[in-house]
Design an enzyme around this catalytic site. Sequence first.
Site, PDB file in Angstrom:
ATOM      1  N   ASP A 241     -33.841 -13.348  24.421  1.00  0.00           N
ATOM      2  CA  ASP A 241     -34.582 -14.600  24.273  1.00  0.00           C
ATOM      3  C   ASP A 241     -36.051 -14.328  24.569  1.00  0.00           C
ATOM      4  O   ASP A 241     -36.418 -13.243  25.031  1.00  0.00           O
ATOM      5  CB  ASP A 241     -34.026 -15.690  25.199  1.00  0.00           C
ATOM      6  CG  ASP A 241     -34.050 -17.069  24.530  1.00  0.00           C
ATOM      7  OD1 ASP A 241     -35.090 -17.398  23.910  1.00  0.00           O
ATOM      8  OD2 ASP A 241     -33.045 -17.804  24.615  1.00  0.00           O
ATOM      9  N   VAL A 265     -38.073 -12.792  18.594  1.00  0.00           N
ATOM     10  CA  VAL A 265     -37.391 -12.231  17.422  1.00  0.00           C
ATOM     11  C   VAL A 265     -38.291 -12.169  16.198  1.00  0.00           C
ATOM     12  O   VAL A 265     -37.950 -11.489  15.215  1.00  0.00           O
ATOM     13  CB  VAL A 265     -36.101 -13.021  17.079  1.00  0.00           C
ATOM     14  CG1 VAL A 265     -35.073 -12.883  18.187  1.00  0.00           C
ATOM     15  CG2 VAL A 265     -36.409 -14.486  16.777  1.00  0.00           C
ATOM     16  N   GLY A 293     -33.157 -20.126  17.088  1.00  0.00           N
ATOM     17  CA  GLY A 293     -33.632 -21.063  16.077  1.00  0.00           C
ATOM     18  C   GLY A 293     -34.429 -22.180  16.710  1.00  0.00           C
ATOM     19  O   GLY A 293     -34.308 -22.447  17.909  1.00  0.00           O
ATOM     20  N   LYS A 298     -39.931 -33.282  10.575  1.00  0.00           N
ATOM     21  CA  LYS A 298     -40.917 -34.235  10.057  1.00  0.00           C
ATOM     22  C   LYS A 298     -40.559 -34.534   8.610  1.00  0.00           C
ATOM     23  O   LYS A 298     -40.030 -33.678   7.896  1.00  0.00           O
ATOM     24  CB  LYS A 298     -42.335 -33.640  10.080  1.00  0.00           C
ATOM     25  CG  LYS A 298     -43.002 -33.573  11.441  1.00  0.00           C
ATOM     26  CD  LYS A 298     -43.489 -34.948  11.894  1.00  0.00           C
ATOM     27  CE  LYS A 298     -44.220 -34.842  13.223  1.00  0.00           C
ATOM     28  NZ  LYS A 298     -44.695 -36.171  13.681  1.00  0.00           N
ATOM     29  N   TYR A 354     -36.126 -27.090   8.083  1.00  0.00           N
ATOM     30  CA  TYR A 354     -34.915 -26.581   8.744  1.00  0.00           C
ATOM     31  C   TYR A 354     -33.808 -26.323   7.718  1.00  0.00           C
ATOM     32  O   TYR A 354     -33.140 -25.283   7.747  1.00  0.00           O
ATOM     33  CB  TYR A 354     -34.460 -27.594   9.780  1.00  0.00           C
ATOM     34  CG  TYR A 354     -33.285 -27.174  10.628  1.00  0.00           C
ATOM     35  CD1 TYR A 354     -33.442 -26.246  11.652  1.00  0.00           C
ATOM     36  CD2 TYR A 354     -32.018 -27.725  10.426  1.00  0.00           C
ATOM     37  CE1 TYR A 354     -32.359 -25.863  12.447  1.00  0.00           C
ATOM     38  CE2 TYR A 354     -30.936 -27.354  11.218  1.00  0.00           C
ATOM     39  CZ  TYR A 354     -31.121 -26.421  12.225  1.00  0.00           C
ATOM     40  OH  TYR A 354     -30.055 -26.049  13.005  1.00  0.00           O
TER      41      TYR A 354
END
Length: 448
Positions: A241, A265, A293, A298, A354
């Site tokens: 992380d 990442v 992720g 929006k 997304y």
Amino acid sequence: MTDRYTQAVNSGFTKTLAKKLGLPRPAILRRYRAGDPLTVGPVLVVADGASKADADALAQALLAWDVDVRRQPTDDVRWGAVLLVVTEAAHPTDLAEPVLAVGSVLRSLAPNGRVLTVSRAPVDGDSPALAATRNGVDGFLRSLAKELRGGATGNGVVLTDGAAVDAPSTLATVRFFLSAKSAYVDGQLLRVGPAGPAGTDLTTDRPLAGKVAVVTGAARGIGAAIAKTLARDGATVVCVDVPAAGEGLSRTANDVGGTALQLDVTADDAGERILAHARERHGALDIVVHNAGILRDKLLANMNPGQWESVVAVNLAAQLRINESLLAAGLEGLHIVSLASTSGIAGNKGQSNYAFSKAGVIGHTRATAPLLAAQGGTANAVAPGFIETDMTSSIPFATREVARRLPTLAQGGKPVDVAEAIAFLASPAAAGVNGQVLRVCGQHMVGQ
């Protein structure tokens, strides 16, 4: 986070009140606990006439797992599961008798019971009648799953490339769907090919013993649940992380007896650093779970470049870059499992960035699968629906309640539900499952 409504309508005075008022009562789902039986009651195996030999083979496998197997429906049993085997059915009229036999026992299906179909995928060159029969099973199973109650689920095993019903990956998939590990997987059809190691012990509690796994986004939520589940199954886990999540990352790594790697990442060298850490600290790398992720929701009309680019960078481009490094390293038998989403299948208002990234995950998974297969590995994706996490707890109450009740199971899933699916796909016995997307969504009414 807690679904207080589901708890309330299943206990005490509020349970009685809910019954009197006719309120919806989502079931308390049975989840995996070591030592629990595989099913909640006897298993009925039915088949059309041409598929009897395959049904016999599956019944023998179930008997070897100490399951109480029956071949004829009766009225005096609370069924733990029903298997409908139609692998050799050739015409739509072949299904009437076995399908109605399944229907005759559904009222006797125990809470948290299972219905499974075992069929074959249509292929080019099938006759119109054969293609209709095989494709019809998909529609039948998805519809049947919506009719089940009491936490029961319906799923399908679809054999490809001549896979046998008693092949290791077929049996591993049947066992996963029968088990409490698939509590929030419903209405799904998973394609299974013939690959898979012979002599695999499908009953072991530690199918990942000796394996080294990397989980990105492991500091909390779904990532932490994945790390804990892989470790429970025997894997040594590298928890990855961002540095800002260092405290949570260390906690997860300590909980699972693994190591922590603070890493963004999106870094150009993320793949090389992951591989180097796994090899230097643990001597190998067998499993990679792309869980990291972000959300930047929006409406597209209000979205700025940073909100689009950051989501694509973390959710999609990072996975592609890391996979390129892993493929270049030529790792034998590598299993990659990526987190997609039902938003990437059906779309969602305010999530064009997304949904693009998660649909892209599905695309690269399918394209990566044959590349890894050449090295004895697999690439698959898991697409969660509404999962009870800190992130979903911030959704406005009314919207959150609607999202919980839309699935057939009428509740949100838990992080462990996603983790169980990933652990199954990462296991050696699932080697015949490649390039697939398994939805963990309680049969949410979106997508397919």
